[in-house]
Design a protein around this motif. Structure first.
Motif, PDB file in Angstrom:
ATOM      1  N   LEU A 191      -2.954  20.755  -6.390  1.00 25.54           N
ATOM      2  CA  LEU A 191      -3.182  19.382  -5.929  1.00 25.54           C
ATOM      3  C   LEU A 191      -1.986  18.500  -6.284  1.00 25.54           C
ATOM      4  CD1 LEU A 191      -6.950  18.869  -6.854  1.00 25.54           C
ATOM      5  CD2 LEU A 191      -5.968  19.343  -4.601  1.00 25.54           C
ATOM      6  N   GLY A 192      -1.387  18.751  -7.447  1.00 26.92           N
ATOM      7  CA  GLY A 192      -0.169  18.027  -7.807  1.00 26.92           C
ATOM      8  C   GLY A 192       0.969  18.338  -6.866  1.00 26.92           C
ATOM      9  N   CYS A 193       1.067  19.579  -6.412  1.00 30.06           N
ATOM     10  CA  CYS A 193       2.092  19.967  -5.446  1.00 30.06           C
ATOM     11  C   CYS A 193       1.888  19.238  -4.120  1.00 30.06           C
ATOM     12  CB  CYS A 193       2.068  21.477  -5.225  1.00 30.06           C
ATOM     13  SG  CYS A 193       2.637  22.441  -6.642  1.00 30.06           S
ATOM     14  N   VAL A 194       0.631  19.084  -3.707  1.00 35.80           N
ATOM     15  CA  VAL A 194       0.327  18.328  -2.484  1.00 35.80           C
ATOM     16  C   VAL A 194       0.803  16.883  -2.636  1.00 35.80           C
ATOM     17  CG1 VAL A 194      -1.520  17.467  -0.999  1.00 35.80           C
ATOM     18  CG2 VAL A 194      -1.629  19.800  -1.894  1.00 35.80           C
ATOM     19  N   ALA A 195       0.555  16.300  -3.816  1.00 39.41           N
ATOM     20  CA  ALA A 195       0.998  14.925  -4.072  1.00 39.41           C
ATOM     21  C   ALA A 195       2.520  14.825  -4.042  1.00 39.41           C
ATOM     22  CB  ALA A 195       0.461  14.451  -5.421  1.00 39.41           C
ATOM     23  N   SER A 196       3.199  15.814  -4.624  1.00 39.76           N
ATOM     24  CA  SER A 196       4.665  15.815  -4.622  1.00 39.76           C
ATOM     25  C   SER A 196       5.207  15.921  -3.205  1.00 39.76           C
ATOM     26  CB  SER A 196       5.170  16.985  -5.478  1.00 39.76           C
ATOM     27  OG  SER A 196       6.575  17.044  -5.480  1.00 39.76           O
ATOM     28  N   ALA A 197       4.589  16.749  -2.373  1.00 38.22           N
ATOM     29  CA  ALA A 197       5.044  16.908  -0.987  1.00 38.22           C
ATOM     30  C   ALA A 197       4.798  15.653  -0.164  1.00 38.22           C
ATOM     31  CB  ALA A 197       4.327  18.102  -0.353  1.00 38.22           C
ATOM     32  N   LEU A 198       3.755  14.911  -0.514  1.00 33.07           N
ATOM     33  CA  LEU A 198       3.403  13.720   0.255  1.00 33.07           C
ATOM     34  C   LEU A 198       4.356  12.557  -0.020  1.00 33.07           C
ATOM     35  CD1 LEU A 198       1.328  12.579   2.232  1.00 33.07           C
ATOM     36  CD2 LEU A 198      -0.109  11.946   0.284  1.00 33.07           C
ATOM     37  N   TYR A 199       5.012  12.548  -1.179  1.00 39.36           N
ATOM     38  CA  TYR A 199       5.907  11.436  -1.550  1.00 39.36           C
ATOM     39  C   TYR A 199       6.998  11.197  -0.500  1.00 39.36           C
ATOM     40  CZ  TYR A 199       9.335   8.762  -4.247  1.00 39.36           C
ATOM     41  OH  TYR A 199      10.249   7.820  -4.664  1.00 39.36           O
ATOM     42  N   PRO A 200       7.822  12.193  -0.126  1.00 43.67           N
ATOM     43  CA  PRO A 200       8.844  11.926   0.896  1.00 43.67           C
ATOM     44  C   PRO A 200       8.264  11.685   2.278  1.00 43.67           C
ATOM     45  CG  PRO A 200       8.813  14.256   0.351  1.00 43.67           C
ATOM     46  CD  PRO A 200       7.902  13.581  -0.619  1.00 43.67           C
ATOM     47  N   VAL A 201       7.077  12.222   2.542  1.00 42.33           N
ATOM     48  CA  VAL A 201       6.441  11.995   3.846  1.00 42.33           C
ATOM     49  C   VAL A 201       6.066  10.526   4.001  1.00 42.33           C
ATOM     50  CG1 VAL A 201       4.482  12.573   5.322  1.00 42.33           C
ATOM     51  CG2 VAL A 201       5.599  14.366   3.986  1.00 42.33           C
ATOM     52  N   ILE A 202       5.468   9.946   2.947  1.00 42.75           N
ATOM     53  CA  ILE A 202       5.137   8.511   2.983  1.00 42.75           C
ATOM     54  C   ILE A 202       6.398   7.684   3.117  1.00 42.75           C
ATOM     55  CG2 ILE A 202       4.154   6.599   1.661  1.00 42.75           C
ATOM     56  CD1 ILE A 202       2.170   8.521   0.453  1.00 42.75           C
TER      57      ILE A 202
ATOM     58  N   PRO B 239       0.813  -1.230   0.000  1.00 44.97           N
ATOM     59  CA  PRO B 239       0.000   0.000   0.000  1.00 44.97           C
ATOM     60  C   PRO B 239       0.843   1.276   0.000  1.00 44.97           C
ATOM     61  CG  PRO B 239      -0.857  -1.581   1.593  1.00 44.97           C
ATOM     62  CD  PRO B 239       0.470  -2.098   1.143  1.00 44.97           C
ATOM     63  N   LEU B 240       2.009   1.223   0.660  1.00 46.38           N
ATOM     64  CA  LEU B 240       2.863   2.412   0.695  1.00 46.38           C
ATOM     65  C   LEU B 240       3.481   2.680  -0.672  1.00 46.38           C
ATOM     66  CD1 LEU B 240       4.672   2.029   4.137  1.00 46.38           C
ATOM     67  CD2 LEU B 240       2.658   3.371   3.563  1.00 46.38           C
ATOM     68  N   TYR B 241       3.955   1.626  -1.348  1.00 47.49           N
ATOM     69  CA  TYR B 241       4.502   1.816  -2.690  1.00 47.49           C
ATOM     70  C   TYR B 241       3.421   2.282  -3.656  1.00 47.49           C
ATOM     71  CZ  TYR B 241       8.980  -0.262  -1.414  1.00 47.49           C
ATOM     72  OH  TYR B 241      10.199  -0.505  -0.846  1.00 47.49           O
ATOM     73  N   ALA B 242       2.216   1.755  -3.484  1.00 48.88           N
ATOM     74  CA  ALA B 242       1.093   2.208  -4.317  1.00 48.88           C
ATOM     75  C   ALA B 242       0.806   3.684  -4.055  1.00 48.88           C
ATOM     76  CB  ALA B 242      -0.147   1.361  -4.042  1.00 48.88           C
ATOM     77  N   GLY B 243       0.850   4.093  -2.781  1.00 50.26           N
ATOM     78  CA  GLY B 243       0.630   5.491  -2.437  1.00 50.26           C
ATOM     79  C   GLY B 243       1.715   6.396  -2.999  1.00 50.26           C
ATOM     80  N   MET B 244       2.972   5.944  -2.917  1.00 50.68           N
ATOM     81  CA  MET B 244       4.074   6.730  -3.469  1.00 50.68           C
ATOM     82  C   MET B 244       3.955   6.836  -4.984  1.00 50.68           C
ATOM     83  SD  MET B 244       6.905   4.999  -0.987  1.00 50.68           S
ATOM     84  CE  MET B 244       8.378   5.592  -1.803  1.00 50.68           C
ATOM     85  N   GLY B 245       3.571   5.723  -5.628  1.00 49.99           N
ATOM     86  CA  GLY B 245       3.360   5.751  -7.075  1.00 49.99           C
ATOM     87  C   GLY B 245       2.229   6.681  -7.453  1.00 49.99           C
ATOM     88  N   LEU B 246       1.175   6.684  -6.638  1.00 50.79           N
ATOM     89  CA  LEU B 246       0.039   7.580  -6.885  1.00 50.79           C
ATOM     90  C   LEU B 246       0.464   9.042  -6.739  1.00 50.79           C
ATOM     91  CD1 LEU B 246      -2.979   7.593  -7.529  1.00 50.79           C
ATOM     92  CD2 LEU B 246      -3.438   7.580  -5.075  1.00 50.79           C
ATOM     93  N   CYS B 247       1.356   9.327  -5.796  1.00 53.09           N
ATOM     94  CA  CYS B 247       1.873  10.689  -5.641  1.00 53.09           C
ATOM     95  C   CYS B 247       2.621  11.135  -6.897  1.00 53.09           C
ATOM     96  CB  CYS B 247       2.813  10.763  -4.432  1.00 53.09           C
ATOM     97  SG  CYS B 247       1.983  10.659  -2.834  1.00 53.09           S
ATOM     98  N   LEU B 248       3.470  10.247  -7.422  1.00 54.92           N
ATOM     99  CA  LEU B 248       4.213  10.580  -8.635  1.00 54.92           C
ATOM    100  C   LEU B 248       3.272  10.772  -9.815  1.00 54.92           C
ATOM    101  CD1 LEU B 248       7.252   8.121  -8.345  1.00 54.92           C
ATOM    102  CD2 LEU B 248       7.150  10.535  -7.730  1.00 54.92           C
TER     103      LEU B 248
END
Length: 293
Positions: A154-165, A62-71
């Motif tokens: 919203l894309g910026c939010v996704a980019s910021a979430l990548y290192p957080v996850i 699920p974490l890799y899926a979330g990181m992929g979704l962020c990208l």
């Protein structure tokens, strides 16, 4: 200090990649990004497979899926917004990424509560914003906020979430210690999501226009701008906080400014000095370790 030096290299590579991306902009952007990630995964395979934890555990999926979704979310939003928002507006919104990463990191418990870190991030954001405004003065542009800017935010939010996850997964023991493994699987997940979206909305035959030069540029972007940059980010994430890692994005417009000076020396002027000084001061404070105190 090794991680800080690595992120300096990251900023340089990202800044240098923008002119190269412009050389292949006639190709379908989402499908091109999916191919770029595929090349990156191919380059990382030999390094990642040497790890005894190469194959992810079930709780890591699920974490890799979330990181992929962020990208996928960031790149999809960026390409869509490029046709509906001004470059100045997008550059202005992108300076929020480190601040967003810091706030989300606090919420997930992977960021330290330090007023100096918040101050350094605000300092760097101010400098990057001044650089964006200086570029607008030199090259023209307008600041606005509409549907395109909202999607890009919203894309910026996704980019910021990548290192957080990534940081949360490391802290909880769910993700592999190897930066190559984390980079490989996050890029693989992101590439599949972006590729699926590209197949749905872009003409596949658009890739038929790819020539040898485009293929060579794609390999460069895949290995030098995707595999290496995301590996550097993942390596830094193990030692630094999400806010500190993403703060190096403030250097990207500084690198773009230097490239502009090389191509157009007459663009050099005092208008660039305030933003450059603030960005360099913020990065110096960050690298010194004082920001986290």
């Amino acid at each position: 200090m090794r991680e800080h030096v690595g992120m300096l290299l990251w900023a340089l590579l990202v800044g240098l990649s923008f002119p190269v991306v412009g050389l292949v902009e006639t190709l379908p952007p989402l499908l091109l990004t999916a191919l770029r990630f595929a090349v990156a995964c191919a380059g990382l395979w030999w390094l990642a497979r040497r790890s005894p934890h190469f194959w992810p555990a079930w709780r890591a999926l699920p974490l890799y899926a979330g990181m992929g979704l962020c990208l996928a979310g960031f790149f999809s939003a960026m390409f869509w917004a490029a046709h509906h928002a001004t470059a100045l507006s997008m550059a202005t919104l992108y300076v929020t990424v480190p601040l967003l990463a810091y706030v989300m990191g606090l919420l997930l418990g992977v960021e330290r509560r330090a007023w100096r870190m918040a101050a350094v991030l605000l300092l760097g954001a101010g400098g990057a914003l001044l650089l964006a405004l200086a570029e607008a003065v030199v090259q023209g542009g307008a600041l606005q906020f509409g549907r395109g800017e909202a999607v890009f935010f919203l894309g910026c939010v996704a980019s910021a979430l990548y290192p957080v996850i990534s940081k949360w997964g490391l802290a909880s023991g769910r993700l592999a210690d190897s930066a190559a493994v984390r980079t490989f699987w996050s890029l693989a997940a992101g590439g599949m999501l972006i590729g699926a979206l590209g197949l749905a909305v872009e003409p596949v035959n658009g890739l038929a226009a790819m020539g040898i030069k485009d293929a060579l540029l794609l390999v460069y972007l895949g290995l030098g701008s995707s595999a290496l940059t995301f590996w550097l980010m993942q390596r830094a994430t193990a030692a630094l906080t999400p806010g500190a890692v993403t703060a190096y994005s403030y250097l990207v417009p500084f690198v773009s400014m230097l490239l502009l000076f090389v191509r157009t020396p007459e663009a050099i002027g005092w208008v660039w000095l305030p933003g450059s000084a603030l960005v360099m001061l913020a990065i110096a404070l960050l690298a010194s370790g004082r920001a986290g105190r």
